[in-house]
Design an enzyme around this catalytic site. Structure first.
Site, PDB file in Angstrom:
ATOM      1  N   ASP A 163       0.775  -1.099   0.133  1.00  0.00           N
ATOM      2  CA  ASP A 163      -0.067  -0.068  -0.028  1.00  0.00           C
ATOM      3  C   ASP A 163       0.816   1.412  -0.030  1.00  0.00           C
ATOM      4  O   ASP A 163       2.044   1.033   0.427  1.00  0.00           O
ATOM      5  CB  ASP A 163      -0.611   0.254   1.266  1.00  0.00           C
ATOM      6  CG  ASP A 163      -1.813  -1.050   1.160  1.00  0.00           C
ATOM      7  OD1 ASP A 163      -2.352  -1.604   0.037  1.00  0.00           O
ATOM      8  OD2 ASP A 163      -2.583  -1.520   2.201  1.00  0.00           O
ATOM      9  N   ASP A 177      -7.234  -1.658  -4.349  1.00  0.00           N
ATOM     10  CA  ASP A 177      -8.248  -1.123  -3.401  1.00  0.00           C
ATOM     11  C   ASP A 177      -9.115  -0.209  -3.991  1.00  0.00           C
ATOM     12  O   ASP A 177     -10.493  -0.150  -3.975  1.00  0.00           O
ATOM     13  CB  ASP A 177      -7.602  -0.796  -2.050  1.00  0.00           C
ATOM     14  CG  ASP A 177      -6.895  -1.701  -1.381  1.00  0.00           C
ATOM     15  OD1 ASP A 177      -7.060  -2.723  -1.528  1.00  0.00           O
ATOM     16  OD2 ASP A 177      -5.718  -1.239  -0.712  1.00  0.00           O
TER      17      ASP A 177
END
Length: 204
Positions: A163, A177
């Site tokens: 991330d 995401d």
């Protein structure tokens, strides 16, 4: 109404049929069926190509950005994009989207694989372009994070997702995401409008 006289009949014994009757016979045709017996109008071609293109773009963007983040950002200070409101910061996430469920890495791996299988089954009866876009986003996002879980450390099916998008006062996430969330929101909107994946519209 115009009448058609049969040839070869004796005077006074002419038999007639209306033009409407003749037209009705022509409508039945050689196949012996009427116009009303025809099947439903075709819904056009399946939208699997659109689904594949959207999924490929979402997956490629997620994969490329993660490669750049690992090479250029991991182990370095965060990059401020919009002051302290938005930063790029490399984080390894063992959980689901936005860092949820860090102790359930294998479970989320199985769920991602199941989502891919379900989308593949729906694609066989997919005739709606909006649904193709929504499912393509879901598929690309699921494949992006599943790739991390399979190939990244600490091990197969237990890999941590990369991330890097870090808004202020919010969890760190990635493009996969984002694709999953956008695809999910679009599916909800399409469902509220009554549009099904096969292109039909129903009203409750």
């Amino acid at each position: 109404m115009t009448e058609v006289e049969r040839a070869g009949e004796q005077p006074g014994e002419a038999q007639t049929e209306t033009v409407d009757t003749a037209a009705g016979r022509a409508a039945t045709g050689a196949g012996g069926g009427s116009v009303s017996d025809a099947g439903p109008a075709p819904r056009g071609r399946r939208r699997t190509v659109e689904l594949a293109i959207v999924a490929a773009v979402a997956y490629a963007l997620d994969l490329i950005t993660k490669i750049i983040v690992v090479e250029k950002l991991e182990g370095h200070d965060p990059i401020e994009v919009i002051g302290t409101w938005l930063r790029f910061q490399a984080v390894r996430n063992p959980g689901a989207a936005f860092g949820i469920g860090e102790a359930l890495t294998i479970v989320f791996t199985v769920i991602a694989a199941a989502v891919i299988v379900v989308i593949a089954r729906i694609a066989r009866k997919l005739y709606s372009t909006p649904w193709a876009i929504a499912l393509g986003l879901l598929l690309g996002g699921a494949l992006g994070n599943l790739t991390d879980r399979v190939f990244r450390s600490p091990g197969v099916f237990q890999g941590h997702v990369v991330d890097f998008i870090a808004p202020a006062h919010f969890a760190v996430f990635n493009l996969a995401d984002s694709a999953i969330v956008c695809g999910g929101v679009l599916i909800v909107l399409l469902s509220f409008r009554g549009l099904d994946p096969d292109g039909t519209v129903h009203r409750d």
